[in-house]
Design a protein around this motif. Structure first.
Motif, PDB file in Angstrom:
ATOM      1  N   THR A  93      31.484  52.040  42.720  1.00  0.00           N
ATOM      2  CA  THR A  93      32.501  52.673  41.781  1.00  0.00           C
ATOM      3  C   THR A  93      33.263  53.569  43.014  1.00  0.00           C
ATOM      4  N   VAL A  94      34.368  54.058  42.809  1.00  0.00           N
ATOM      5  CA  VAL A  94      34.921  54.997  43.494  1.00  0.00           C
ATOM      6  C   VAL A  94      35.407  56.114  42.879  1.00  0.00           C
ATOM      7  N   THR A  95      34.958  57.093  43.171  1.00  0.00           N
ATOM      8  CA  THR A  95      35.339  58.357  43.161  1.00  0.00           C
ATOM      9  C   THR A  95      35.756  59.293  44.412  1.00  0.00           C
ATOM     10  N   PRO A  96      36.979  59.274  44.764  1.00  0.00           N
ATOM     11  CA  PRO A  96      37.277  59.813  45.934  1.00  0.00           C
ATOM     12  C   PRO A  96      36.648  61.136  46.422  1.00  0.00           C
ATOM     13  N   SER A  97      36.274  61.474  47.523  1.00  0.00           N
ATOM     14  CA  SER A  97      35.557  62.908  47.834  1.00  0.00           C
ATOM     15  C   SER A  97      36.820  63.976  47.693  1.00  0.00           C
ATOM     16  N   THR A  98      36.570  65.148  47.039  1.00  0.00           N
ATOM     17  CA  THR A  98      37.534  65.996  46.885  1.00  0.00           C
ATOM     18  C   THR A  98      37.561  67.146  48.045  1.00  0.00           C
ATOM     19  N   THR A  99      36.597  66.775  48.986  1.00  0.00           N
ATOM     20  CA  THR A  99      36.662  67.665  50.300  1.00  0.00           C
ATOM     21  C   THR A  99      36.730  66.982  51.451  1.00  0.00           C
ATOM     22  N   HIS A 100      37.058  65.625  51.408  1.00  0.00           N
ATOM     23  CA  HIS A 100      37.317  64.993  52.780  1.00  0.00           C
ATOM     24  C   HIS A 100      38.803  64.520  52.704  1.00  0.00           C
ATOM     25  N   PRO A 101      39.683  64.352  53.774  1.00  0.00           N
ATOM     26  CA  PRO A 101      41.284  64.079  53.562  1.00  0.00           C
ATOM     27  C   PRO A 101      41.257  62.581  53.251  1.00  0.00           C
ATOM     28  N   LEU A 102      40.264  61.620  53.618  1.00  0.00           N
ATOM     29  CA  LEU A 102      40.203  60.109  53.577  1.00  0.00           C
ATOM     30  C   LEU A 102      39.490  59.896  52.097  1.00  0.00           C
ATOM     31  N   GLY A 103      38.970  60.776  51.438  1.00  0.00           N
ATOM     32  CA  GLY A 103      38.360  60.739  50.147  1.00  0.00           C
ATOM     33  C   GLY A 103      36.940  59.921  50.357  1.00  0.00           C
ATOM     34  N   THR A 104      36.361  59.836  51.650  1.00  0.00           N
ATOM     35  CA  THR A 104      35.224  59.065  51.888  1.00  0.00           C
ATOM     36  C   THR A 104      34.013  60.124  51.790  1.00  0.00           C
ATOM     37  N   LYS A 105      32.861  59.196  51.295  1.00  0.00           N
ATOM     38  CA  LYS A 105      31.669  59.983  51.583  1.00  0.00           C
ATOM     39  C   LYS A 105      30.448  59.157  52.177  1.00  0.00           C
ATOM     40  N   GLY A 106      29.533  59.977  52.103  1.00  0.00           N
ATOM     41  CA  GLY A 106      28.224  59.289  53.111  1.00  0.00           C
ATOM     42  C   GLY A 106      27.737  58.237  52.398  1.00  0.00           C
ATOM     43  N   VAL A 107      27.323  57.159  53.116  1.00  0.00           N
ATOM     44  CA  VAL A 107      26.587  55.771  52.699  1.00  0.00           C
ATOM     45  C   VAL A 107      25.387  55.578  53.389  1.00  0.00           C
ATOM     46  N   GLY A 108      25.128  55.960  54.349  1.00  0.00           N
ATOM     47  CA  GLY A 108      24.210  55.549  55.522  1.00  0.00           C
ATOM     48  C   GLY A 108      22.708  55.781  54.483  1.00  0.00           C
ATOM     49  N   GLU A 109      22.372  56.547  53.911  1.00  0.00           N
ATOM     50  CA  GLU A 109      21.147  56.825  53.223  1.00  0.00           C
ATOM     51  C   GLU A 109      21.014  56.091  51.684  1.00  0.00           C
TER      52      GLU A 109
END
Length: 157
Positions: A93-109
């Protein structure tokens, strides 16, 4: 803050005679915000899920009574192969990040953090009708068999 989040589910079955558990189906949905490259996100989740499954079911450091490591090589330290893992059903699902200009979040873990408890909870759920309420990691056949025997005897594993 807007954090990555998700839900992971593992359908497990256990052989009550041997204690061997098998992962029948694995489903996960993660929200890592806007995905710059969905193929890389999918690979990160798959790799993390495999790592978490390995931790929950196979990997374990064991020591003898003198404190010597007994699982010092890959001959003794179990790791799953592709044959030990099912096809993972993944979605996002996609909920854009509210604190990153690209709306991305971490996925590595994402896969590694959620898969280990999903597996252990799946094992406990599969064995709950037998009275098992907890399993130590790794959920190796002997660990599971002992938990079943303890539950039959009316005690904890």
């Amino acid at each position: 803050f807007s954090f990555p989040h998700g839900t992971h589910l593992a359908a497990m079955e256990g052989d009550t005679e041997t204690g061997k558990v098998k992962l029948r189906k694995y489903v996960c949905v993660d929200d890592v915000g806007i995905q710059v490259n969905p193929m890389i996100v999918e690979g990160q989740v798959h790799g993390g899920v495999a790592q978490g499954i390995a931790q929950a079911m196979y990997e374990g450091a064991s020591y003898d009574e003198d404190g010597n490591l007994q699982t010092a090589s890959l001959a003794d330290y179990l790791l799953p192969s592709a044959m030990d893992l099912p096809f993972f059903i993944t979605d996002t699902t996609v909920t854009p990040s509210t604190t990153h200009p690209l709306g991305t979040k971490g996925v590595g873990e994402a896969g590694a953090i959620a898969s280990t408890p999903a597996i252990i909870n799946g094992v406990v759920d599969a064995l709950r009708p037998l009275g098992v309420t907890d399993i130590s990691m790794p959920a190796a056949p002997m660990t599971v068999w002992r938990a079943i025997q303890a539950a039959k005897a009316g005690g904890a594993a």
